[in-house]
Enzyme design. Structure first.
Site: not given
Ligand code: MUC
Ligand code: MG
Length: 373
Positions: A22, A167, A169, A198, A224, A249, A273, A327
């Site tokens: 991941h 989402k 990354k 994000d 994000e 976040d 969170k 999420e």
């Molecule tokens: C984050 O930064 O949001 C939340 C979902 C994901 O894939 O990573 C986290 C951390």
């Molecule tokens: Mg995040």
């Protein structure tokens, strides 16, 4: 009647494999590490909680090892002998004696709520004032690091009706390559899915100004944490100029952060969170600040396992409006469970149990097997 006391607090570090690597801007996860908190009370009831972060110290200022050590040496001893049913008093005692450490406090608060729920025969959501829904929409993060694989993964999730919000990354790669990756995925999925990104603070303001415009113009619904949590002025300017809404976040490391972000107009959505506020009760204080300020809400995760995920979910089902869904997919990223019954995901939603406490019990054998020796 003599009060029910907290007798013992135990922490266990558990390392669990993930279904695939991941990839986040600051770290690539090959496994996830959970800190399980067990609170034994004098009435024989045990509460369970979880305090989980991402990538050791890569994400925040508490690591699994520091969380364990700080509960074992500092927070736990402060609570032994205190009233188990008075969660206000217990958490106040921790807040007076220990600065920060919201991850560790969240694990403890979750365990106390679980114990109290079991004691009273009520789900944690009802202890938090009562739920207004029984399930939560859940996004999935596409983070394999490969565009074609991500599209394939998204198609599978849509087919099995597990997720329709994705989402992505980004931030680790070169910015134009990242933008092309996102646009390709959005074009493949079209109106069948909501696509969001994000950036995990990876851009600076000069990059973010252009990138946010490109993302917004290409149908990306939400951006994000594009820049550093430290750059408050930049966050305010981006929030005013980005065509797609900006979500905070990493900027939220406490309830007080949420207040000052709202006051400054630094984001139009907050990721909630439990770990970054100090527990399921604490995160609802951030939610109330957001609601009062007109900031929209999203139920975030630190990629917790089943316990942390349901502790979050019990808080989130009490919220009036969760405009951007959640999420809470952490358990689905893991190949193994340490609870007897895995959380149920169905029809794009996570179902939140109505059984007492968090609605989970530990599988002792599996816990012992995966516990770090
Ligand atoms: C984050 O930064 O949001 C939340 C979902 C994901 O894939 O990573 C986290 C951390
Ligand atoms: Mg995040």
């Amino acid at each position: 009647m003599s009060p029910i006391l907290i007798e013992r607090i135990q922490t266990i570090i558990v390392d669990l494999p993930t279904i695939r690597p991941h990839k986040l801007a600051m770290h690539t996860m090959q496994q996830q590490t959970l800190v399980i908190v067990r609170v034994q009370c004098s009435d024989g009831i045990e509460g369970i909680g979880e305090a989980t972060t991402i990538g050791g110290l890569a994400y925040g200022n508490e690591s699994p090892e520091s969380i364990k050590q700080n509960i074992d040496s500092h927070l736990g001893p402060l609570l032994v002998g205190q009233e188990a049913a008075n969660i206000n008093a217990a958490m106040l005692r921790l807040d007076k004696a220990a600065k920060g450490n919201t991850f560790a406090k969240s694990g403890v608060e979750s365990a106390l709520l679980d114990a109290q729920g079991k004691r009273l025969g009520l789900p944690v959501s009802e202890l938090l004032g009562g739920r207004v829904r029984d399930s939560l929409e859940v996004a999935w993060t596409l983070a394999s690091g490969n565009t074609a694989k991500d599209i394939e993964e998204a198609e599978r999730m849509l087919d099995i009706r597990r997720h329709r919000i994705f989402k992505l990354k980004i931030g680790a790669g070169e910015v134009n390559a990242d933008l092309n990756h996102v646009i390709a995925i959005k074009q493949a999925l079209g109106e069948r899915a909501s696509v969001r990104v994000d950036v995990n603070q990876a851009w600076d303001e000069s990059v973010a100004l252009r990138a946010c415009r490109v993302l917004g113009d290409n149908g990306i619904d939400l951006i994000e944490q594009p820049i550093s949590r430290i750059n408050r002025g930049g966050q305010v300017r981006l929030n005013q100029r980005s065509p797609a809404p900006i979500m905070a976040d990493e900027s939220i490391e406490s309830v007080e952060d949420a207040f000052s972000l709202a006051a400054d107009g630094a984001a139009s959505i907050f990721a909630l969170k439990i770990a970054k506020n100090g527990g399921p009760r604490a995160v609802l204080r951030t939610a109330q600040i957001a609601e009062a300020a007109g900031v929209a809400l999203y139920g975030g995760t630190m990629l917790e396992g089943a316990i942390g995920t349901l502790a979050s979910a019990h808080a989130f089902v009490t919220l009036n409006r969760l405009t951007w869904g959640t999420e809470l997919f952490g358990p689905l990223l893991l190949t193994e469970e340490i609870v007897t019954q895995a959380p149920v995901y169905r029809d794009f939603q996570l179902e939140v149990p109505r059984t007492p406490g968090l609605g989970l019990s530990l599988d002792e054998e599996r816990l012992a097997f995966f516990a770090r020796k």
